[in-house]
Motif scaffolding. Structure first.
Motif, PDB file in Angstrom:
ATOM      1  N   PRO A 346       0.832  -1.212   0.000  1.00  0.00           N
ATOM      2  CA  PRO A 346       0.000   0.000   0.000  1.00  0.00           C
ATOM      3  C   PRO A 346       0.860   1.253   0.000  1.00  0.00           C
ATOM      4  O   PRO A 346       1.973   1.260   0.538  1.00  0.00           O
ATOM      5  CB  PRO A 346      -0.807  -0.127   1.292  1.00  0.00           C
ATOM      6  N   SER A 347       0.340   2.292  -0.612  1.00  0.00           N
ATOM      7  CA  SER A 347       1.050   3.571  -0.634  1.00  0.00           C
ATOM      8  C   SER A 347       0.987   4.207   0.750  1.00  0.00           C
ATOM      9  O   SER A 347      -0.036   4.142   1.440  1.00  0.00           O
ATOM     10  CB  SER A 347       0.409   4.497  -1.668  1.00  0.00           C
ATOM     11  N   ARG A 348       2.082   4.850   1.150  1.00  0.00           N
ATOM     12  CA  ARG A 348       2.152   5.499   2.467  1.00  0.00           C
ATOM     13  C   ARG A 348       2.162   7.012   2.286  1.00  0.00           C
ATOM     14  O   ARG A 348       3.021   7.556   1.593  1.00  0.00           O
ATOM     15  CB  ARG A 348       3.415   5.046   3.215  1.00  0.00           C
ATOM     16  N   GLU A 394      13.216  -5.666  -3.287  1.00  0.00           N
ATOM     17  CA  GLU A 394      13.117  -5.965  -1.861  1.00  0.00           C
ATOM     18  C   GLU A 394      11.988  -5.146  -1.240  1.00  0.00           C
ATOM     19  O   GLU A 394      11.749  -4.005  -1.632  1.00  0.00           O
ATOM     20  CB  GLU A 394      14.433  -5.633  -1.155  1.00  0.00           C
ATOM     21  N   PRO A 395      11.271  -5.713  -0.248  1.00  0.00           N
ATOM     22  CA  PRO A 395      10.135  -4.981   0.330  1.00  0.00           C
ATOM     23  C   PRO A 395      10.573  -3.743   1.104  1.00  0.00           C
ATOM     24  O   PRO A 395      11.683  -3.686   1.637  1.00  0.00           O
ATOM     25  CB  PRO A 395       9.499  -6.009   1.269  1.00  0.00           C
ATOM     26  N   ARG A 396       9.698  -2.768   1.132  1.00  0.00           N
ATOM     27  CA  ARG A 396       9.884  -1.590   1.973  1.00  0.00           C
ATOM     28  C   ARG A 396       9.072  -1.706   3.258  1.00  0.00           C
ATOM     29  O   ARG A 396       9.387  -1.088   4.254  1.00  0.00           O
ATOM     30  CB  ARG A 396       9.471  -0.338   1.203  1.00  0.00           C
ATOM     31  N   GLN A 397       7.990  -2.479   3.188  1.00  0.00           N
ATOM     32  CA  GLN A 397       7.131  -2.692   4.353  1.00  0.00           C
ATOM     33  C   GLN A 397       7.110  -4.189   4.667  1.00  0.00           C
ATOM     34  O   GLN A 397       6.086  -4.862   4.565  1.00  0.00           O
ATOM     35  CB  GLN A 397       5.726  -2.160   4.081  1.00  0.00           C
ATOM     36  N   ALA A 398       8.267  -4.681   5.067  1.00  0.00           N
ATOM     37  CA  ALA A 398       8.442  -6.120   5.255  1.00  0.00           C
ATOM     38  C   ALA A 398       7.577  -6.683   6.377  1.00  0.00           C
ATOM     39  O   ALA A 398       7.347  -7.898   6.449  1.00  0.00           O
ATOM     40  CB  ALA A 398       9.915  -6.419   5.538  1.00  0.00           C
TER      41      ALA A 398
END
Length: 432
Positions: A346-348, A394-398
């Motif tokens: 999701p966008s933050r 790679e994830p940003r919100q792992a």
């Protein structure tokens, strides 16, 4: 009597000053003449050339018709050691005239250091040359030392063009660190073909063996231009974007320089340029392809020359459960299979969005990575439901579980044409 004496002294001083300046110009021209009296100008063997008498570097030269025909030399300037620089503009109309006094002009340059440096000491810059008497200049050299041996750059974009060879060209800033993500690169190239990209430009410092094979394949096919980018021969490039975290001389292997160079390289070759990374796809969601997308956007926003698109991250750690595109024949190919990663973070709202760009290059003077620095038209942020960037990495919100992510299978819509074209590229390149 005193007034006459003062006048004579003033005239004498002015005469000496003029003689010294003329001697300075004549010395420079004579040095050029003595070096190559009847030959074409010495051109650089590489895409990066040191500027004599300095730590600065020059890359390429272009005529900028928007600035009255000024010659713009894409350069890398050490901002702590900025010093006066000089242009030597030569008209080489008969291929034997460089060095002749009536064919060359020597003038002080204007240095325009770009406002974005990310804290690094070496900064993307434009060295601007202007000599009204030499609008027909074909070659230029930049120097801080007029007595040094000079290397000349050919001046490109000599003519304004209204029709273009390509509609959409992708500028990929740099390959480095033996990058070998071959599967994702082939998938991305074939996906771009299907949405209307005709040309891709890559600045290559180093890459792995499988990527090298694929680059060769697409070059032979005619879709790809590979520009050698040996920045590591001249500077210590940073492997990241922030000076405090990733030390070095210049930001991310000179990414800002290559993006700006690509704008001028393709200013009169391509109607639009896509400025994004190698692992990103600017994907229309409400239009069948880029041509229809930009046709609509340009009609709705006729004064816009820069269109910004929001980056949406697809973590490569989350896989489609069906295994539909986990094809056995691709297992031996190094890299990420982007068709398996259909979950989108999701966008933050409170986090900087890594926008990427589609631009009309004739509307842009300078760019950074996520926004332009100087442009002649308006900037429009495209809603993410109209078009967004598919960025598998790679994830940003792992910390998010799979059920907290959005399912986005946009790429699957192209399955029928995409899969065979990927197979063909992998086979004919020798990777598979």
């Amino acid at each position: 009597m005193q007034r006459k004496l003062a006048l004579l002294i003033g005239i004498g001083a002015l005469t000496v000053l003029l003689m010294l300046r003329w001697d300075h110009v004549m010395t420079l021209v004579n040095l050029m003449s003595s070096k190559q009296p009847s030959a074409e100008p010495e051109l650089p063997p590489d895409t990066i050339t040191p500027i004599p008498g300095s730590r600065h570097l020059m890359v390429s030269a272009f005529k900028d018709h928007r600035l009255g025909g000024a010659i713009r030399v894409s350069s890398i300037i050490c901002r702590q050691e900025l010093q006066p620089l000089y242009c030597v503009l030569c008209a080489n109309t008969d291929a034997k005239a460089v060095g002749a006094l009536n064919q060359c002009a020597f003038s002080q340059a204007k240095v325009d250091v770009h406002s974005e440096s990310f804290g690094f000491p070496f900064v993307t810059s434009d060295v601007l040359c202007m000599s009204p008497a030499l609008q027909q200049a074909t070659h230029v050299s930049i120097t801080a030392n007029p007595y040094a041996n000079l290397t000349f750059l050919s001046i490109h974009n000599q003519e304004v063009k209204e029709s273009f060879r390509y509609n959409f060209t992708v500028c990929i800033s740099s390959l480095f660190g033996e990058y070998n993500n071959a599967l994702q690169f082939a998938q991305t190239m074939e996906m771009y073909k299907l949405i209307g990209v005709q040309r891709v430009v890559i600045y290559n410092t180093s890459c792995g063996p499988d990527i090298e094979k694929i680059l060769k394949y697409y070059r032979k096919e005619g879709m790809l231009e590979v520009v050698p980018w040996p920045i590591d021969k001249f500077l210590t490039p940073s492997t990241g974007w922030k000076y405090d975290l990733h030390p070095g001389d210049i930001h991310y292997y000179g990414q800002l320089t290559t993006l700006n160079e690509c704008i001028y390289r393709y200013m009169y070759q391509s109607k639009y340029l896509l400025l994004n990374d190698i692992d990103e796809i600017i994907m229309p969601y409400k239009h069948a392809n880029l041509e229809k997308l930009m046709g609509t956007l340009q009609q709705e926003h006729p004064n816009a020359g820069v269109f910004r698109f929001e980056n949406h991250l697809f973590p490569k750690t989350q896989f489609d459960d069906s295994g539909r595109f986990r094809l056995p024949r691709w297992r031996s190919v190094p890299g990420v299979n982007i068709l398996e990663h259909v979950y989108r973070e999701p966008s933050r709202k409170d986090v900087f969005k890594e926008w990427k760009l589609i631009i009309n290059p004739r509307s842009v003077e300078q760019t950074s990575v996520h926004s332009t620095l100087k442009q002649f038209g308006l900037v429009f942020k495209v809603p993410s439901d109209v078009c967004r960037i598919i960025h598998v990495r790679e994830p940003r919100q792992a910390q998010l579980s799979k059920d907290q992510l959005f399912v986005d299978k946009k790429l699957w819509e192209f399955e029928e044409l995409l899969i065979p074209s990927i197979d063909r590229a992998l086979n004919e390149s020798g990777v598979l």
